[in-house]
Write a protein that holds these residues in place. Structure first.
Motif: not given
Length: 502
Positions: A190-214
């Motif tokens: 069994t594994v939890k259905e929630g976001t994985t660590e990989l997804v969280m890392n990508i989300l953080k990177a995307f947010l940082i890049i988005s702030i700079v780009v926006l």
């Protein structure tokens, strides 16, 4: 229209509107892109993890199948079972999942927590946490039917992905029962259905890049929007100035696109309005002057006759002057009416094909007395041939009459007037040239303007209103022709106009 509603209506700022629209588009686009990216990455991560769970579950199931028989599939302690639990613990730690072994009825019999002293002391391969855990019947049925299954389930209130892999018994017979290829248990991960660590890392990177780009995008949008709106604001300011009669303001747009074209068109309109306003003022001033001068003379002479200032023997002389001034006023009024009709498009044109050579000769005869008085030599009549044009007879009569009238008026004594008519293809060309005073080059382009008079060099026309050549030009052009003037010397002037043959 309700004026109170207009006053209550809030005025919008086009720069703010455009900026908010562009920013909203960028933010919505980034949010949609980020959401899609996270969902795709999360789905990919879960698929990878469930595939990893399947592979490790199959490996454990194979190990158990090789080591145990059906009567060993229970939670009682043994060294071999402890080795399986250690394997469960290792794999669970590596893939961040909870991996355990169940019996065919769904009860947990091996779990990753029961290793070492704990398992030996308790003589059980199941910890307290898994003792009361039971696999869902639907998963058991899927595993029994397909050998493995993947599903989603709530485990202690947590949504999880659950992978089950069957443990197949090897070829053996126990108590006269053949257990070969039978399912003796299953490995569950069994594994939890929630976001994985990989997804969280990508989300953080995307947010940082988005702030700079926006941030950079918002700055660029501000600059671009300002550049787009500034010309419109300039045009708005210009329009307000034009409304109060100030045509000096010009829009300065250097963008090499449609906005620059619009700005240039706006400036051209301002030039045209400025010229029109100047023409209007000049028109009013000229008309006032042209009407006032003869009316003043008429009034003065009549008053002099009435009060006896002018003696009776001279009354006829001054009455002739009054008559001439009245005719002058009449000609001015007729010219202004014709000009108004032509400019408004109300003048009716009755075109037909006729011999313009005969018309020119006939008009010359009307100036016979003036020609003889100044001893003017008329040239070109002896070689003139018949030429037909397609035009309004009355209009062209006035054109030729005005041009010959000017020629006779400005020709010096013992001078000449040359008239020629020539076929130049689809058109007939008429030239009227006279000796006398020429026209300066800087004035040739203006002599066809309303109320323009070349008084400095041709002062003989002091009583003219400056409408004759303007009307001549309009009449020629209305009949499909073209007219222009030439003056190659200070002692000659020439007018050339063309008319269509058909």
């Amino acid at each position: 229209m309700d004026l109170s509603k207009i006053k209550r209506r809030k005025r919008t700022n086009i720069f703010k509107t455009y900026f908010i629209v562009f920013v909203s588009i960028f933010v919505i686009s980034f949010v949609a892109l980020g959401t899609t990216l996270i969902l795709l990455v999360n789905t990919y991560s879960i698929n990878e993890k469930t595939e990893l769970l399947k592979e490790n579950s199959s490996e454990i199931a194979s190990s158990i199948s090789d080591l145990f028989i059906v009567n060993d599939m229970n939670p009682s302690y043994s060294y071999q079972k402890e080795m399986i639990c250690e394997q469960l613990a290792t794999i669970s730690s590596c893939i961040d999942a909870d991996v355990f072994v169940c019996s065919v009825d769904g009860n947990v019999i091996f779990c990753k927590e029961q290793v070492g002293v704990t398992a030996h002391d308790s003589q059980s391969m199941v910890c307290a946490e898994h003792t009361n855990f039971k696999v869902d019947d639907s998963l058991l049925q899927s595993v029994f039917e397909n050998g493995s299954a993947t599903t989603r389930a709530d485990i202690k209130g947590i949504s999880c992905y659950v992978v089950g892999t069957a443990i197949i018994a090897p070829n053996y017979v126990y108590e006269q029962s053949d257990y070969s290829n039978r399912i003796i248990g299953l490995v569950v991960a069994t594994v939890k259905e929630g976001t994985t660590e990989l997804v969280m890392n990508i989300l953080k990177a995307f947010l940082i890049i988005s702030i700079v780009v926006l941030g950079a995008a918002f700055f660029l949008i501000w600059i671009i929007t300002r550049r787009m709106v500034t010309p419109l604001q300039q045009m708005s300011d210009a329009a307000k100035r034009f409304a109060v009669g100030d045509f000096s303001y010009r829009v300065n747009v250097k963008s090499n696109d449609e906005l620059e074209d619009l700005g240039n068109a706006f400036n051209d309109m301002a030039d045209a309005l400025d010229k029109l306003e100047g023409s209007r003022r000049s028109f009013v001033a000229n008309v006032s002057h042209e009407l006032k001068t003869p009316m003043t003379s008429i009034a003065g002479f009549i008053d002099g006759i009435l009060d006896g200032t002018i003696p009776k023997e001279k009354q006829d002389y001054y009455l002739k002057i009054v008559s001439d001034e009245i005719r002058r006023l009449s000609r001015l009024v007729v010219a202004m009416l014709n000009m108004s009709k032509m400019e408004s498009g109300d003048m009716e044109i009755k075109q037909k094909r006729y011999n313009i050579s005969d018309q020119i000769i006939h008009i010359l005869l009307t100036f016979e007395q003036e020609i003889e008085k100044k001893n003017i030599d008329i040239r070109g009549l002896d070689s003139m041939k018949p030429h037909h044009v397609y035009a309004d007879t009355d209009m062209i009569y006035q054109v030729v009459y005005n041009l010959l009238d000017n020629a006779v008026k400005f020709t010096n004594e013992n001078g000449f007037i040359s008239v020629s008519v020539k076929d130049i293809g689809s058109k007939i060309e008429v030239r009227i040239k006279n000796s006398g005073s020429g026209i300066k080059q800087d004035e040739i382009t203006r002599i066809f303007e309303r109320f323009y008079k070349v008084d400095k060099s041709r002062s003989l026309d002091a009583k003219g209103a400056g409408l004759g050549l303007y009307i001549v030009k309009m009449m020629v052009e209305m009949n499909g022709g073209r007219i222009y003037a030439k003056s190659d010397s200070v002692s000659e002037a020439e007018f050339i106009f063309t008319l269509p043959k058909e």
